[in-house]
Design a protein around this motif. Structure first.
Motif: not given
Length: 409
Positions: A375-403
């Motif tokens: 993504q860095i090499i291809a010149g992707k935007s911060v927004k595009e890079i961050r969108e690729s972190w989903e849905p994993g990041l949101s799922a982690y946030r939900k799981m984290r609350k249990k602990y």
């Protein structure tokens, strides 16, 4: 009252022994919070230790007030039979990634068993004469900071040997931040062992509960935990570390920048190793003429013996005066510095080439996914890079609350 006096000393520029302030913008301690670490609350655990043979996993951050926990407990009559040392060693005098051997502590004559040498966790013989293990090591809240690997390893050893693990919890200085791609487990390595984002937003005690709950020990056996929580704390509180957590995280500025700037370990940029300012300055000899700021990495025993671009003038970015309060407001890992230096670097084919360095980790392993470099090499935007972190990041946030032991705000 003692806590308030300590906080006031910090505010006027006095630091406890072992802390090495360099940051131009230290995060202020919030006096009204009266944070008390687990170790400081001796009234909650000293009676429980009476008559027990105790082992302690410790490093220089393992303190009560300004005194090392091991020294303090010995004076209070606790029977400490051995100490386990993580990366950098019990007294913190080993460089990052350096093998640490077993030894006898010259100050206490207690045997020290290294967990960053021939073995990564205690064996059955190491725990045979132990009734209880104490874990008290400061963490900085990042997946690639190896203390959480050691925590999991000692949890496995305790579970296998039916030993209780007492965790004296400490605040996470980056506790407000839950961000970054969740580790692709195909990239599991010494700098990424768990399916969590770069910044996990947990204290070590909360992380231990997650290890138990998610079955992250090798045989999914749960460790018996006894936790002494931090008092008067939530994840959004600012917390100045009284002792540097490791040789190359030697300022509050470096600790707060670390979730973003450790990614430079996967590039051709020197990121301050070989200077007094690791993780706050970045550059390369090939950026001469592009940046006016310069520095020269040199060999520094105990920090970085052979830094990248050693004895060569590097040109690049200086973040020592960066306003770290912006990080807390934005609550995101900053990707702009990586993108800027990649665009500025003339030999882009080798920007992510680590063959010249002896440091651990590729950019894939540090980021935790294969796509980030692309993504860095291809010149992707911060927004595009961050969108690729989903849905994993949101799922982690939900799981984290249990602990969670502490509120997020």
């Amino acid at each position: 009252m003692k806590w308030i006096i300590t906080s006031l000393l910090f505010s006027v520029g006095f630091y406890l022994p072992g802390y090495k302030p360099v940051s131009q913008n230290p995060v202020p301690v919030v006096i009204k919070s009266a944070i008390r670490t687990g170790a400081d609350q001796t009234e909650k655990y000293l009676p429980y230790l009476k008559g027990k043979r105790v082992a302690v996993l410790a490093n220089p951050t393992t303190i009560i007030g300004h005194r090392h926990l091991v020294d303090s407990l010995l004076k209070r009559g606790v029977q400490i039979v051995k100490v386990f040392g993580p990366e950098h060693g019990f007294r913190g005098n080993a460089s990052n990634g350096a093998t640490v051997g077993d030894e006898t502590d010259p100050e206490t004559a207690i045997p020290i068993i290294s967990l960053y040498g021939k073995k990564r966790k205690p064996g059955n013989s190491d725990l045979k004469d132990v009734d209880l293990v104490i874990y008290d090591v400061q963490d900085v809240g990042c997946r690639f900071y190896t203390n959480i690997n050691t925590l999991r390893d000692i949890m496995e050893a305790c579970a296998d040997n039916n030993k209780e693990l007492m965790i004296l919890d400490r605040p996470n200085p980056n506790g407000y931040l839950i961000d970054g791609p969740v580790l692709d487990m195909r990239l599991k390595s010494g700098i990424g062992q768990f399916p969590i984002p770069i910044a996990h937003g947990l204290t070590v005690a909360e992380f231990a509960q997650m290890v138990n709950g998610e079955g992250w020990t090798y045989n999914k056996k749960k460790c018996q935990l006894k936790i002494v929580p931090v008092a008067n704390y939530n994840h959004n509180m600012e917390y100045v570390l009284p002792v540097k957590p490791s040789p190359n995280l030697n300022t509050q500025q470096s600790v707060l920048l670390y979730p973003a700037t450790c990614l430079f370990e996967g590039t051709i940029m020197n990121h301050g190793r070989g200077t007094p300012y690791p993780f706050t300055i970045f550059g390369s000899p090939l950026l001469k003429g592009t940046y006016s700021f310069s520095f020269t990495p040199v060999s520094i025993p105990g920090m970085s013996e052979t830094p990248l671009h050693m004895n060569k003038v590097c040109y690049g970015i200086d973040l020592r005066n960066y306003d770290v309060s912006r990080l807390r407001k934005e609550r995101r890992i900053n990707l702009d510095w990586m993108m800027e230096l990649y665009k500025a670097y003339p030999d882009k084919e080798h920007f992510f080439d680590r063959s010249q360095s002896n440091q651990i980790g590729s950019i894939d392993g540090l980021a935790g996914v294969y796509d980030f470099k692309k993504q860095i090499i291809a010149g992707k935007s911060v927004k595009e890079i961050r969108e690729s972190w989903e849905p994993g990041l949101s799922a982690y946030r939900k799981m984290r609350k249990k602990y969670l032991l502490y509120a997020d705000r």
